[in-house]
Scaffold this motif. Structure first.
Motif, PDB file in Angstrom:
ATOM      1  N   ALA A 171      -0.335  10.763  12.247  1.00  0.00           N
ATOM      2  CA  ALA A 171       0.106   9.560  11.535  1.00  0.00           C
ATOM      3  C   ALA A 171       1.622   9.450  11.557  1.00  0.00           C
ATOM      4  O   ALA A 171       2.187   8.359  11.736  1.00  0.00           O
ATOM      5  CB  ALA A 171      -0.414   9.572  10.103  1.00  0.00           C
ATOM      6  N   GLU A 172       2.308  10.569  11.395  1.00  0.00           N
ATOM      7  CA  GLU A 172       3.770  10.567  11.435  1.00  0.00           C
ATOM      8  C   GLU A 172       4.279  10.159  12.814  1.00  0.00           C
ATOM      9  O   GLU A 172       5.231   9.371  12.935  1.00  0.00           O
ATOM     10  CB  GLU A 172       4.302  11.956  11.067  1.00  0.00           C
ATOM     11  CG  GLU A 172       4.056  12.343   9.611  1.00  0.00           C
ATOM     12  CD  GLU A 172       4.559  13.744   9.297  1.00  0.00           C
ATOM     13  OE1 GLU A 172       5.145  14.376  10.214  1.00  0.00           O
ATOM     14  OE2 GLU A 172       4.371  14.201   8.165  1.00  0.00           O
ATOM     15  N   ARG A 173       3.647  10.680  13.850  1.00  0.00           N
ATOM     16  CA  ARG A 173       4.050  10.313  15.217  1.00  0.00           C
ATOM     17  C   ARG A 173       3.842   8.832  15.482  1.00  0.00           C
ATOM     18  O   ARG A 173       4.670   8.173  16.117  1.00  0.00           O
ATOM     19  CB  ARG A 173       3.268  11.143  16.240  1.00  0.00           C
ATOM     20  CG  ARG A 173       3.681  12.589  16.341  1.00  0.00           C
ATOM     21  CD  ARG A 173       3.091  13.199  17.602  1.00  0.00           C
ATOM     22  NE  ARG A 173       3.327  14.633  17.663  1.00  0.00           N
ATOM     23  CZ  ARG A 173       2.977  15.412  18.684  1.00  0.00           C
ATOM     24  NH1 ARG A 173       2.346  14.876  19.731  1.00  0.00           N
ATOM     25  NH2 ARG A 173       3.212  16.701  18.678  1.00  0.00           N
ATOM     26  N   LEU A 174       2.724   8.312  15.000  1.00  0.00           N
ATOM     27  CA  LEU A 174       2.432   6.903  15.218  1.00  0.00           C
ATOM     28  C   LEU A 174       3.436   6.012  14.497  1.00  0.00           C
ATOM     29  O   LEU A 174       3.891   5.003  15.046  1.00  0.00           O
ATOM     30  CB  LEU A 174       1.006   6.588  14.767  1.00  0.00           C
ATOM     31  CG  LEU A 174      -0.096   7.113  15.696  1.00  0.00           C
ATOM     32  CD1 LEU A 174      -1.453   7.102  14.999  1.00  0.00           C
ATOM     33  CD2 LEU A 174      -0.155   6.261  16.963  1.00  0.00           C
ATOM     34  N   ARG A 175       3.786   6.390  13.283  1.00  0.00           N
ATOM     35  CA  ARG A 175       4.784   5.594  12.561  1.00  0.00           C
ATOM     36  C   ARG A 175       6.141   5.656  13.262  1.00  0.00           C
ATOM     37  O   ARG A 175       6.868   4.661  13.332  1.00  0.00           O
ATOM     38  CB  ARG A 175       4.895   6.069  11.112  1.00  0.00           C
ATOM     39  CG  ARG A 175       3.754   5.565  10.237  1.00  0.00           C
ATOM     40  CD  ARG A 175       4.032   5.793   8.762  1.00  0.00           C
ATOM     41  NE  ARG A 175       3.893   7.199   8.411  1.00  0.00           N
ATOM     42  CZ  ARG A 175       2.770   7.755   7.989  1.00  0.00           C
ATOM     43  NH1 ARG A 175       1.666   7.023   7.881  1.00  0.00           N
ATOM     44  NH2 ARG A 175       2.722   9.033   7.677  1.00  0.00           N
ATOM     45  N   ALA A 176       6.458   6.811  13.829  1.00  0.00           N
ATOM     46  CA  ALA A 176       7.711   6.945  14.569  1.00  0.00           C
ATOM     47  C   ALA A 176       7.707   6.058  15.810  1.00  0.00           C
ATOM     48  O   ALA A 176       8.769   5.637  16.289  1.00  0.00           O
ATOM     49  CB  ALA A 176       7.928   8.403  14.963  1.00  0.00           C
ATOM     50  N   ALA A 177       6.500   5.766  16.324  1.00  0.00           N
ATOM     51  CA  ALA A 177       6.362   4.899  17.498  1.00  0.00           C
ATOM     52  C   ALA A 177       6.264   3.426  17.117  1.00  0.00           C
ATOM     53  O   ALA A 177       6.049   2.573  17.982  1.00  0.00           O
ATOM     54  CB  ALA A 177       5.131   5.307  18.301  1.00  0.00           C
ATOM     55  N   GLY A 178       6.396   3.123  15.830  1.00  0.00           N
ATOM     56  CA  GLY A 178       6.382   1.744  15.381  1.00  0.00           C
ATOM     57  C   GLY A 178       5.037   1.215  14.956  1.00  0.00           C
ATOM     58  O   GLY A 178       4.875   0.001  14.773  1.00  0.00           O
ATOM     59  N   VAL A 179       4.052   2.100  14.779  1.00  0.00           N
ATOM     60  CA  VAL A 179       2.711   1.684  14.365  1.00  0.00           C
ATOM     61  C   VAL A 179       2.597   1.767  12.845  1.00  0.00           C
ATOM     62  O   VAL A 179       2.951   2.784  12.244  1.00  0.00           O
ATOM     63  CB  VAL A 179       1.627   2.564  15.020  1.00  0.00           C
ATOM     64  CG1 VAL A 179       0.244   2.178  14.522  1.00  0.00           C
ATOM     65  CG2 VAL A 179       1.704   2.460  16.535  1.00  0.00           C
ATOM     66  N   ASP A 180       2.110   0.711  12.244  1.00  0.00           N
ATOM     67  CA  ASP A 180       1.875   0.682  10.802  1.00  0.00           C
ATOM     68  C   ASP A 180       0.515   1.306  10.535  1.00  0.00           C
ATOM     69  O   ASP A 180      -0.523   0.703  10.815  1.00  0.00           O
ATOM     70  CB  ASP A 180       1.908  -0.766  10.307  1.00  0.00           C
ATOM     71  CG  ASP A 180       1.725  -0.877   8.793  1.00  0.00           C
ATOM     72  OD1 ASP A 180       1.686   0.169   8.116  1.00  0.00           O
ATOM     73  OD2 ASP A 180       1.601  -2.018   8.296  1.00  0.00           O
ATOM     74  N   ILE A 181       0.505   2.522  10.028  1.00  0.00           N
ATOM     75  CA  ILE A 181      -0.751   3.235   9.800  1.00  0.00           C
ATOM     76  C   ILE A 181      -0.678   4.035   8.518  1.00  0.00           C
ATOM     77  O   ILE A 181       0.387   4.530   8.124  1.00  0.00           O
ATOM     78  CB  ILE A 181      -1.079   4.170  10.996  1.00  0.00           C
ATOM     79  CG1 ILE A 181      -2.502   4.736  10.886  1.00  0.00           C
ATOM     80  CG2 ILE A 181      -0.051   5.267  11.144  1.00  0.00           C
ATOM     81  CD1 ILE A 181      -2.999   5.400  12.168  1.00  0.00           C
ATOM     82  N   THR A 182      -1.818   4.162   7.849  1.00  0.00           N
ATOM     83  CA  THR A 182      -1.873   4.925   6.616  1.00  0.00           C
ATOM     84  C   THR A 182      -1.842   6.418   6.921  1.00  0.00           C
ATOM     85  O   THR A 182      -2.065   6.843   8.059  1.00  0.00           O
ATOM     86  CB  THR A 182      -3.175   4.632   5.846  1.00  0.00           C
ATOM     87  OG1 THR A 182      -4.289   5.174   6.579  1.00  0.00           O
ATOM     88  CG2 THR A 182      -3.378   3.138   5.632  1.00  0.00           C
ATOM     89  N   ASP A 183      -1.580   7.217   5.906  1.00  0.00           N
ATOM     90  CA  ASP A 183      -1.853   8.652   6.010  1.00  0.00           C
ATOM     91  C   ASP A 183      -3.369   8.819   6.075  1.00  0.00           C
ATOM     92  O   ASP A 183      -4.120   7.899   5.739  1.00  0.00           O
ATOM     93  CB  ASP A 183      -1.311   9.386   4.780  1.00  0.00           C
ATOM     94  CG  ASP A 183       0.204   9.522   4.813  1.00  0.00           C
ATOM     95  OD1 ASP A 183       0.755   9.702   5.918  1.00  0.00           O
ATOM     96  OD2 ASP A 183       0.831   9.429   3.739  1.00  0.00           O
ATOM     97  N   PRO A 184      -3.865   9.966   6.533  1.00  0.00           N
ATOM     98  CA  PRO A 184      -5.316  10.163   6.544  1.00  0.00           C
ATOM     99  C   PRO A 184      -5.899  10.057   5.143  1.00  0.00           C
ATOM    100  O   PRO A 184      -5.365  10.634   4.190  1.00  0.00           O
ATOM    101  CB  PRO A 184      -5.482  11.567   7.129  1.00  0.00           C
ATOM    102  CG  PRO A 184      -4.144  12.222   6.992  1.00  0.00           C
ATOM    103  CD  PRO A 184      -3.142  11.136   7.091  1.00  0.00           C
TER     104      PRO A 184
END
Length: 323
Positions: free
Chosen positions: A225-238
């Motif tokens: 999730a942290e990697r995805l947010r760093a890539a600009g993806v809006d995603i929740t924590d698990p």
């Protein structure tokens, strides 16, 4: 907005008929049919549509059916209503052509009509469904092409699929979960969802609750999730799937294994769920029914399921939308 490509599926089945009926229904937002001209001539005439050889950048017009003639099957080889090896080979030729064209840009995705695995195998072609074929055509490793189910108001992509729970746990890595999240983000964008918000299911109940129920989520899903947010993806924590599914702010969800994603979609949508292959760079959806050889050529085939598949990419009347 660029147009969709509509592969007819088996030319001896109802695919050409429902493809033409979908074009007639959609008018100025119709897709480009990919198949053999000889297979769509009769349905087009019945629907009052004029056939036109598709040209790059050409806009859809009401009353016109744009066709990319693959030339895989001649009029003499067409046997409407019959299971034939020639038609099976043509089915794959259409899908290959559509994926190749979509990969080159200018088209935003592919929807495939119904196919006959019997006909495809009779042609001597190894075929285990469209996702492995798409992976091969696009040069993407098969494990990087993911399945998304759409139905009942849900869009759920699966990080792992047809494997045992033990194997799913072995395969789940930060890298794989991140790849699946990126694929889902891109797929939703191609479907017209602007700035999609993703929900990530935890692996364990309560997403492990800080390690109380195992450290899998601490090691895998949380870092992903942290990697995805760093890539600009809006995603929740698990979050536990049972809780997260009730969050109306999520446009799509990332399930870690088969049943976690299949059960809610199948419960809400039943057989009306649509399958979308994502991750290969070419959004690809297909209908869930077969070629219905018994009614092929009779003009009575219902295009509703095909319209629903097209609606995943914003190309169907409101009443046909799956979501």
């Amino acid at each position: 907005m660029s147009r969709l490509l509509l592969s007819t599926g088996d030319p001896n089945g109802i695919g050409p008929e429902i493809a033409v009926k979908a074009v007639a229904r959609l008018g100025a937002t119709a897709p480009v049919i990919v198949g053999d001209r000889c297979a769509v001539e009769a349905p087009a005439e019945a629907c009052g549509l004029r056939l036109r050889a598709a040209e790059p950048g050409a806009l859809a017009e009401t009353g016109v059916c744009d066709v990319i003639d693959v030339g895989a099957l001649s009029a003499d080889e067409l046997r409407v209503g019959q299971v034939r090896a020639e038609a099976g080979a043509a089915t794959i030729a259409y899908a290959r052509a559509a994926v190749r064209l979509a990969s080159g840009g200018g088209f935003r995705g592919v929807v495939a009509g119904p196919h006959s695995e019997t006909a495809v195998h009779a042609a001597g072609i190894a075929f285990a469904g469209y996702p492995p074929l798409i992976a091969k055509l696009t040069g993407v490793p098969e494990e990087r092409v993911f399945l998304m189910l759409v139905g009942g108001g849900l869009r759920v992509a699966h990080v792992t699929l047809h494997v045992s729970m033990a194997e799913a746990l072995r395969r789940l890595t930060v890298e794989l979960v991140t790849e699946a999240g990126l694929a889902l983000h891109r797929a939703l964008g191609s479907m017209g969802v602007r700035g999609p918000r993703l929900g990530m299911f935890g692996i364990n109940c309560h997403a492990g609750e800080g390690g109380l129920f195992g450290d899998d989520d601490l090691r895998v899903t949380a870092p992903a999730a942290e990697r995805l947010r760093a890539a600009g993806v809006d995603i929740t924590d698990p979050v536990g799937a049972d809780v997260l599914l009730g969050d109306p702010r999520c446009d799509g969800y990332l399930a870690m294994y088969h049943d976690q994603g299949h059960i809610p979609v199948k419960l809400l949508a039943g057989r009306g769920a649509a399958a979308v292959a994502i991750g290969a760079g070419v959004p690809f959806a297909s209908v869930g029914h077969g070629p219905a050889f018994d009614i092929a050529g009779q003009g009575v085939a219902d295009p509703s399921a095909l319209l629903s598949a097209l609606s995943l990419f914003g190309n169907a009347p409101q009443e046909a939308v799956t979501r």
